[in-house]
Design a protein around this motif. Structure first.
Motif, PDB file in Angstrom:
ATOM      1  N   ARG A 164       0.845  -1.189   0.000  1.00 21.02           N
ATOM      2  CA  ARG A 164       0.000   0.000   0.000  1.00 21.02           C
ATOM      3  C   ARG A 164       0.887   1.248   0.000  1.00 21.02           C
ATOM      4  O   ARG A 164       2.061   1.191   0.369  1.00 21.02           O
ATOM      5  CB  ARG A 164      -0.937   0.017   1.201  1.00 21.02           C
ATOM      6  N   ALA A 165       0.335   2.348  -0.418  1.00 21.13           N
ATOM      7  CA  ALA A 165       1.054   3.613  -0.399  1.00 21.13           C
ATOM      8  C   ALA A 165       1.526   3.919   1.016  1.00 21.13           C
ATOM      9  O   ALA A 165       0.789   3.739   1.985  1.00 21.13           O
ATOM     10  CB  ALA A 165       0.144   4.733  -0.898  1.00 21.13           C
ATOM     11  N   GLY A 166       2.767   4.369   1.125  1.00 22.03           N
ATOM     12  CA  GLY A 166       3.336   4.705   2.420  1.00 22.03           C
ATOM     13  C   GLY A 166       4.079   3.585   3.098  1.00 22.03           C
ATOM     14  O   GLY A 166       4.716   3.805   4.139  1.00 22.03           O
ATOM     15  N   ASP A 167       4.040   2.371   2.535  1.00 22.41           N
ATOM     16  CA  ASP A 167       4.754   1.248   3.142  1.00 22.41           C
ATOM     17  C   ASP A 167       6.250   1.530   3.210  1.00 22.41           C
ATOM     18  O   ASP A 167       6.846   2.045   2.253  1.00 22.41           O
ATOM     19  CB  ASP A 167       4.542  -0.038   2.330  1.00 22.41           C
ATOM     20  N   ARG A 168       6.843   1.149   4.323  1.00 25.85           N
ATOM     21  CA  ARG A 168       8.288   1.263   4.469  1.00 25.85           C
ATOM     22  C   ARG A 168       8.984   0.269   3.545  1.00 25.85           C
ATOM     23  O   ARG A 168       8.516  -0.866   3.364  1.00 25.85           O
ATOM     24  CB  ARG A 168       8.700   0.988   5.914  1.00 25.85           C
ATOM     25  N   LEU A 169      10.098   0.699   2.956  1.00 27.20           N
ATOM     26  CA  LEU A 169      10.920  -0.161   2.094  1.00 27.20           C
ATOM     27  C   LEU A 169      12.241  -0.411   2.823  1.00 27.20           C
ATOM     28  O   LEU A 169      12.987   0.526   3.097  1.00 27.20           O
ATOM     29  CB  LEU A 169      11.152   0.515   0.743  1.00 27.20           C
ATOM     30  N   THR A 170      12.502  -1.681   3.108  1.00 27.08           N
ATOM     31  CA  THR A 170      13.712  -2.060   3.833  1.00 27.08           C
ATOM     32  C   THR A 170      14.560  -2.966   2.952  1.00 27.08           C
ATOM     33  O   THR A 170      14.070  -3.969   2.432  1.00 27.08           O
ATOM     34  CB  THR A 170      13.368  -2.808   5.133  1.00 27.08           C
ATOM     35  N   VAL A 171      15.824  -2.596   2.762  1.00 28.99           N
ATOM     36  CA  VAL A 171      16.747  -3.477   2.037  1.00 28.99           C
ATOM     37  C   VAL A 171      17.212  -4.550   3.008  1.00 28.99           C
ATOM     38  O   VAL A 171      17.947  -4.273   3.955  1.00 28.99           O
ATOM     39  CB  VAL A 171      17.942  -2.690   1.471  1.00 28.99           C
ATOM     40  N   LEU A 172      16.772  -5.795   2.781  1.00 28.46           N
ATOM     41  CA  LEU A 172      17.077  -6.884   3.706  1.00 28.46           C
ATOM     42  C   LEU A 172      18.513  -7.360   3.579  1.00 28.46           C
ATOM     43  O   LEU A 172      19.183  -7.633   4.582  1.00 28.46           O
ATOM     44  CB  LEU A 172      16.121  -8.057   3.460  1.00 28.46           C
ATOM     45  N   ASP A 173      18.984  -7.515   2.357  1.00 35.57           N
ATOM     46  CA  ASP A 173      20.362  -7.963   2.137  1.00 35.57           C
ATOM     47  C   ASP A 173      20.791  -7.639   0.724  1.00 35.57           C
ATOM     48  O   ASP A 173      19.959  -7.442  -0.160  1.00 35.57           O
ATOM     49  CB  ASP A 173      20.517  -9.465   2.424  1.00 35.57           C
ATOM     50  N   ARG A 174      22.110  -7.581   0.536  1.00 36.56           N
ATOM     51  CA  ARG A 174      22.688  -7.284  -0.769  1.00 36.56           C
ATOM     52  C   ARG A 174      23.770  -8.317  -1.059  1.00 36.56           C
ATOM     53  O   ARG A 174      24.568  -8.640  -0.183  1.00 36.56           O
ATOM     54  CB  ARG A 174      23.298  -5.879  -0.801  1.00 36.56           C
ATOM     55  N   PRO A 175      23.810  -8.862  -2.271  1.00 41.46           N
ATOM     56  CA  PRO A 175      24.862  -9.815  -2.616  1.00 41.46           C
ATOM     57  C   PRO A 175      26.230  -9.149  -2.638  1.00 41.46           C
ATOM     58  O   PRO A 175      26.349  -7.924  -2.629  1.00 41.46           O
ATOM     59  CB  PRO A 175      24.451 -10.306  -4.011  1.00 41.46           C
ATOM     60  N   GLU A 176      27.278  -9.957  -2.685  1.00 35.81           N
ATOM     61  CA  GLU A 176      28.644  -9.436  -2.589  1.00 35.81           C
ATOM     62  C   GLU A 176      29.199  -8.913  -3.909  1.00 35.81           C
ATOM     63  O   GLU A 176      30.220  -8.226  -3.922  1.00 35.81           O
ATOM     64  CB  GLU A 176      29.570 -10.529  -2.034  1.00 35.81           C
ATOM     65  N   HIS A 177      28.552  -9.223  -5.024  1.00 35.96           N
ATOM     66  CA  HIS A 177      29.053  -8.721  -6.309  1.00 35.96           C
ATOM     67  C   HIS A 177      28.701  -7.233  -6.463  1.00 35.96           C
ATOM     68  O   HIS A 177      28.045  -6.632  -5.589  1.00 35.96           O
ATOM     69  CB  HIS A 177      28.470  -9.547  -7.459  1.00 35.96           C
ATOM     70  N   ASP A 178      29.125  -6.625  -7.570  1.00 37.18           N
ATOM     71  CA  ASP A 178      28.882  -5.202  -7.797  1.00 37.18           C
ATOM     72  C   ASP A 178      28.059  -4.948  -9.063  1.00 37.18           C
ATOM     73  O   ASP A 178      28.149  -3.889  -9.682  1.00 37.18           O
ATOM     74  CB  ASP A 178      30.203  -4.437  -7.875  1.00 37.18           C
ATOM     75  N   VAL A 179      27.233  -5.914  -9.442  1.00 36.61           N
ATOM     76  CA  VAL A 179      26.426  -5.794 -10.655  1.00 36.61           C
ATOM     77  C   VAL A 179      25.114  -5.091 -10.316  1.00 36.61           C
ATOM     78  O   VAL A 179      24.221  -5.672  -9.701  1.00 36.61           O
ATOM     79  CB  VAL A 179      26.151  -7.164 -11.287  1.00 36.61           C
ATOM     80  N   THR A 180      25.015  -3.841 -10.718  1.00 35.26           N
ATOM     81  CA  THR A 180      23.835  -3.038 -10.421  1.00 35.26           C
ATOM     82  C   THR A 180      22.852  -3.034 -11.594  1.00 35.26           C
ATOM     83  O   THR A 180      23.184  -3.435 -12.720  1.00 35.26           O
ATOM     84  CB  THR A 180      24.237  -1.583 -10.144  1.00 35.26           C
ATOM     85  N   ILE A 181      21.661  -2.536 -11.318  1.00 35.01           N
ATOM     86  CA  ILE A 181      20.672  -2.319 -12.371  1.00 35.01           C
ATOM     87  C   ILE A 181      21.250  -1.434 -13.466  1.00 35.01           C
ATOM     88  O   ILE A 181      21.090  -1.696 -14.665  1.00 35.01           O
ATOM     89  CB  ILE A 181      19.393  -1.700 -11.778  1.00 35.01           C
ATOM     90  N   GLY A 182      21.943  -0.379 -13.074  1.00 35.42           N
ATOM     91  CA  GLY A 182      22.529   0.531 -14.056  1.00 35.42           C
ATOM     92  C   GLY A 182      23.563  -0.141 -14.938  1.00 35.42           C
ATOM     93  O   GLY A 182      23.602   0.077 -16.156  1.00 35.42           O
ATOM     94  N   LEU A 183      24.410  -0.985 -14.345  1.00 37.83           N
ATOM     95  CA  LEU A 183      25.438  -1.691 -15.120  1.00 37.83           C
ATOM     96  C   LEU A 183      24.797  -2.651 -16.118  1.00 37.83           C
ATOM     97  O   LEU A 183      25.212  -2.720 -17.289  1.00 37.83           O
ATOM     98  CB  LEU A 183      26.371  -2.453 -14.180  1.00 37.83           C
ATOM     99  N   VAL A 184      23.793  -3.394 -15.679  1.00 39.55           N
ATOM    100  CA  VAL A 184      23.128  -4.340 -16.581  1.00 39.55           C
ATOM    101  C   VAL A 184      22.480  -3.593 -17.743  1.00 39.55           C
ATOM    102  O   VAL A 184      22.566  -4.014 -18.897  1.00 39.55           O
ATOM    103  CB  VAL A 184      22.094  -5.187 -15.824  1.00 39.55           C
ATOM    104  N   PHE A 185      21.822  -2.485 -17.438  1.00 36.45           N
ATOM    105  CA  PHE A 185      21.189  -1.702 -18.505  1.00 36.45           C
ATOM    106  C   PHE A 185      22.213  -1.248 -19.533  1.00 36.45           C
ATOM    107  O   PHE A 185      21.995  -1.372 -20.744  1.00 36.45           O
ATOM    108  CB  PHE A 185      20.476  -0.498 -17.896  1.00 36.45           C
ATOM    109  N   ARG A 186      23.319  -0.708 -19.072  1.00 35.22           N
ATOM    110  CA  ARG A 186      24.354  -0.246 -20.002  1.00 35.22           C
ATOM    111  C   ARG A 186      24.890  -1.399 -20.840  1.00 35.22           C
ATOM    112  O   ARG A 186      25.124  -1.253 -22.055  1.00 35.22           O
ATOM    113  CB  ARG A 186      25.477   0.429 -19.235  1.00 35.22           C
ATOM    114  N   ALA A 187      25.069  -2.572 -20.221  1.00 39.87           N
ATOM    115  CA  ALA A 187      25.585  -3.734 -20.946  1.00 39.87           C
ATOM    116  C   ALA A 187      24.601  -4.219 -22.007  1.00 39.87           C
ATOM    117  O   ALA A 187      25.010  -4.671 -23.086  1.00 39.87           O
ATOM    118  CB  ALA A 187      25.898  -4.858 -19.960  1.00 39.87           C
ATOM    119  N   LEU A 188      23.305  -4.121 -21.707  1.00 39.87           N
ATOM    120  CA  LEU A 188      22.286  -4.614 -22.632  1.00 39.87           C
ATOM    121  C   LEU A 188      21.948  -3.619 -23.733  1.00 39.87           C
ATOM    122  O   LEU A 188      21.247  -3.973 -24.680  1.00 39.87           O
ATOM    123  CB  LEU A 188      21.009  -4.960 -21.860  1.00 39.87           C
TER     124      LEU A 188
END
Length: 222
Positions: A164-188
């Motif tokens: 629902r609108a206003g829900d808190r967004l919590t990043v639970l965990d992040r993998p150890e690599h450095d492959v971001t959404i931005g990097l994948v987009f640029r590669a594709l």
């Protein structure tokens, strides 16, 4: 605090690029809680990961790795300044308009908890299409959007529930690599030489990993 500003559902309309086929690009905020569930495969599945949402082109959109689309309000604000026009939440066709989280910098496989129930996994960037260009009605929009490389993120549903609108967004965990959404987009898109760098991200869709493997094989054969 990172949060979901709005949850946006489609108001279907005819798609001028594809004959009589409807498009769900026109997404608008809803005040009601929305059920989120894994939609199954792209072909033959439920389409969107949000109950009540609509996808027109299910050959290219929807499925497990494109269940939910998120875009940051901060990035919409930057685009509004660049384009000299107001951009409402949902205007880029996103299901979740977020605040306080770097969507472009999110790592593939990173997990987000939305509210008390839903857990989503960052899967792959959005690639712009003609429907998006027609909806925004900006000259050379696909070229402009691609060059900026701020694509927003598609997410898988790991744990279903309601958002629902206003829900808190919590990043639970992040993998150890450095492959971001931005990097994948640029590669594709404009920088295919980056494709081999993506292979360390296990959570990428198999079709994307296969494309990266082909590029790696080509380089090794050289």
């Amino acid at each position: 605090m990172a949060k979901v500003l709005t949850v946006n559902l489609a108001h279907p309309r005819p798609n001028p690029d594809k004959g009589l086929l409807l498009t769900g690009i026109d997404k608008r905020p809803t005040a009601e809680p929305v059920e989120v569930r894994a939609p199954g495969p792209k072909q033959g599945g439920l389409g969107s990961g949000l109950v009540g949402d609509v996808l027109g082109d299910t050959d290219n959109h929807g499925g497990e790795s494109q269940a939910v689309y998120a875009y940051a309000r901060e990035d919409l604000d930057d685009w509004a300044r660049t384009l000299g026009r107001d951009l409402s939440n949902g205007q880029f066709g996103e299901n979740l308009t977020t605040s306080g989280v770097d969507v472009t910098g999110a790592l593939i496989g990173e997990r987000w908890q939305i509210g008390d129930e839903v857990v989503l996994e960052v899967a792959v960037p959005r690639i712009p299409c003609r429907t998006f260009a027609g909806w925004l009605a900006e000259h050379q929009w696909i070229k402009t959007f691609t060059k900026a490389a701020i694509p927003g993120a598609y997410l898988r549903v790991q744990t279903p529930g309601k958002v629902r609108a206003g829900d808190r967004l919590t990043v639970l965990d992040r993998p150890e690599h450095d492959v971001t959404i931005g990097l994948v987009f640029r590669a594709l898109t404009l920088e295919p030489e980056l494709l081999p760098q993506l292979l360390v991200a296990d959570a990428l869709p198999e079709e994307t990993k296969e494309r990266a493997r082909r590029r790696t094989g080509f380089q090794l054969d050289d």
